[in-house]
Design a protein around this motif. Structure first.
Motif, short mmCIF file in Angstrom:
data_model
loop_
_atom_site.label_atom_id
_atom_site.label_comp_id
_atom_site.label_asym_id
_atom_site.label_seq_id
_atom_site.Cartn_x
_atom_site.Cartn_y
_atom_site.Cartn_z
N VAL A 66 0.85 -1.18 0.00
CA VAL A 66 0.00 0.00 0.00
C VAL A 66 0.89 1.24 0.00
O VAL A 66 1.85 1.32 0.78
N GLY A 67 0.59 2.18 -0.87
CA GLY A 67 1.38 3.40 -0.95
C GLY A 67 0.51 4.64 -0.86
O GLY A 67 -0.64 4.64 -1.29
N TYR A 68 1.08 5.67 -0.27
CA TYR A 68 0.41 6.98 -0.24
C TYR A 68 1.43 8.04 -0.65
O TYR A 68 2.52 8.10 -0.08
N VAL A 69 1.06 8.86 -1.63
CA VAL A 69 1.94 9.93 -2.10
C VAL A 69 1.44 11.25 -1.52
O VAL A 69 0.34 11.71 -1.86
N LEU A 70 2.22 11.85 -0.66
CA LEU A 70 1.88 13.14 -0.06
C LEU A 70 2.38 14.23 -1.01
O LEU A 70 3.58 14.41 -1.19
#
Length: 512
Positions: A464-468
């Motif tokens: 799972v990835g989140y790009v801020l």
């Protein structure tokens, strides 16, 4: 293996530049490891731990610059050093004026009498001295440097308060002042929402979500991570609230922090009660009752903080999309019975905290290097066990190394290692865009993601990835997301959603 060293006597380079230079030096062909740093005792200790501390390096003084390059035996060592020195030479602008920049704070003030803020990124041994000099020259200060004593921090903040100045830091990594991003920050539109934050990535997350919802930021004032401790007493937080309360451009205020010391929380909320403007308070894991009693608005998450601020100032009907959990059942169906745990590998401390609290609130036990419960506290070198969430930006990981937002190498190694654990169901990672961050945080991680999947061959590994970031950041937010999705990564669209999704996948009551 061949080790080449160079000591540049009486050559100072600020820590922000050195973090970037070290990262780029490690990308030079044939370089196995590069270390470019001031010859402080801490940095020499790091070299000693790596068995790279020669007698010459041990004798170097704190004002000397060390260059250490570990290369393959057939690599031209002189050429490698020349390439690293070229990186040093290119760190600043070119031109006649840049050829001889001011070498002291006094000279810098004389060269630009209208300047009213100093950004200080020097070795911690000298940081307090330089910050005091800036304050005595009537300059607001952003002190990026860490390793400043608590006593020095209190003295500096007390002096700033007495002079009507802001003392942001030490260890302050993010601010936006009058539209100018300082250190690590994202490109966001200007607007009516002011932020005071004791968290760098926490403030980045809130500002990015405000931007996404159509709002804008008037000022983002960083305090440094210790400001709300019992010892420091929230001096900069309260001064920041007063500054935003007096700012005509600011119509609402957002506070961001990990839970303050109880007595400091009372002091901060007393200031909130007299601000004369709506205040949204996001103290991670904090007390809703205490916040509402002060007449402020409690935020349960970073996303909620941004949403409330935008509704108060720009768009009363603003909304965020609900988390789509439709894929959770299919993900769980692909997991083996022994795959029960999540491993979080974060660059941002608040992003790590927010995901960790999502699991804690669901009744899960979580080990972490930033856990406040000593029974679940782990160290940098400890192997993962159960749910383990690591903040790679914590001091233990960054001693003598660039921040993982600049150099993610330690995190990439850990990604591959965690993938080999058959009990792991989910690995979650953040990717932080913005000024000062890695030029392609997703791209540099893709090979390690491929290795992680190879380690997990025969079983599904949910990454799972989140790009801020924002649509104004470089590299492009959309390109970073597309690259992750092409690699089979499940991409979330906020820090809050990231924690909720991971919690849904590993929650015990839905286990197969």
């Amino acid at each position: 293996m061949s080790v080449t060293t160079l000591i540049k006597k009486n050559t100072y380079v600020d820590s922000v530049s050195l973090m970037s230079i070290s990262t780029r030096a490690n990308d030079i062909a044939g370089v196995e490891q590069a270390f470019v740093a001031m010859a402080t005792e801490m940095n020499k200790a790091v070299l000693s731990d790596l068995d790279l501390l020669s007698p010459e390096l041990a004798d170097a003084g704190g004002s000397d610059l060390m260059i250490v390059a570990v290369t393959a035996p057939d690599v031209d060592r002189d050429q490698t050093l020349a390439q690293i020195e070229a990186l040093l030479a290119r760190r600043g602008p070119v031109g006649d004026e840049a050829a001889s920049p001011p070498r002291t704070l006094g000279a810098a003030v004389a060269s630009d009498p209208d300047a009213n803020l100093a950004v200080i990124a020097v070795n911690g041994a000298y940081a307090a001295r330089e910050a005091r000099a800036a304050l005595e020259n009537d300059l607001h200060v952003l002190l990026f440097s860490d390793n400043v004593s608590v006593d020095d921090e209190i003295a500096l903040k007390t002096l700033a308060h007495e002079k009507g100045l802001l003392m942001m830091g030490p260890d302050c990594g993010t601010a936006i002042i009058n539209g100018t991003a300082l250190c690590f920050a994202n490109a966001v539109r200007r607007g009516p929402i002011g932020i005071v934050a004791a968290s760098g990535t926490g403030s980045q997350e809130v500002s990015a979500r405000i931007h996404e919802l159509g709002g804008g930021v008037s000022q983002l004032i960083g305090t440094g991570g210790r400001d709300l401790s019992a010892a420091v007493g929230g001096i900069t937080m309260t001064d920041g609230i007063r500054a935003l309360a007096a700012d005509d451009q600011t119509k609402a205020i957002v506070l961001v922090s990990k839970p303050p010391a109880p007595e400091v929380e009372k002091r901060v909320l007393a200031e909130v009660a007299t601000a004369g403007k709506p205040v949204v308070v996001y103290f991670i894991g904090g007390s809703e009752a205490a916040v509402t009693a002060a007449g402020a608005r409690f935020a349960a998450s970073s996303q909620d903080a941004a949403l409330q601020a935008v509704r108060l100032t720009v768009d009363a009907g603003a909304a965020v999309p609900a988390l789509d959990t439709s894929a959770v059942a299919s993900v769980r169906a692909r997991l083996r019975p022994e795959q029960r745990y999540a491993r979080g590998l974060f660059c941002g401390g608040t992003l790590c905290d927010e995901s960790m609290y999502a699991l804690l609130d669901a009744g899960e036990a979580v080990y972490s290097n930033i856990q406040r419960d000593p029974a679940f506290l782990v160290r940098a070198g400890d192997p993962g066990r159960g749910h383990t969430f690591l903040d790679f930006g914590d001091d233990e990981f960054t001693a003598g190394r660039p921040h993982p937002m600049i150099d993610p190498s330690l995190r990439l190694e850990r990604l591959v290692a965690e993938a080999a654990d058959p009990s792991v169901a989910v690995i979650v990672m953040d990717f932080v865009l913005g000024f000062g961050a890695h030029e392609d945080p997703v791209g540099v991680t893709l090979p390690a993601i491929a290795q992680a999947r190879a380690q997990a061959a025969g079983r599904h590994l949910e990454i799972v990835g989140y790009v801020l970031g924002t649509d104004r950041d470089t590299p492009a937010l959309s390109d970073q997301i597309s690259a992750l999705e092409a690699a089979g990564v499940t991409v979330m669209h906020s820090s809050t959603q990231t924690g909720a999704y991971v919690g849904a996948v590993v929650r015990k009551e839905t286990a197969a």
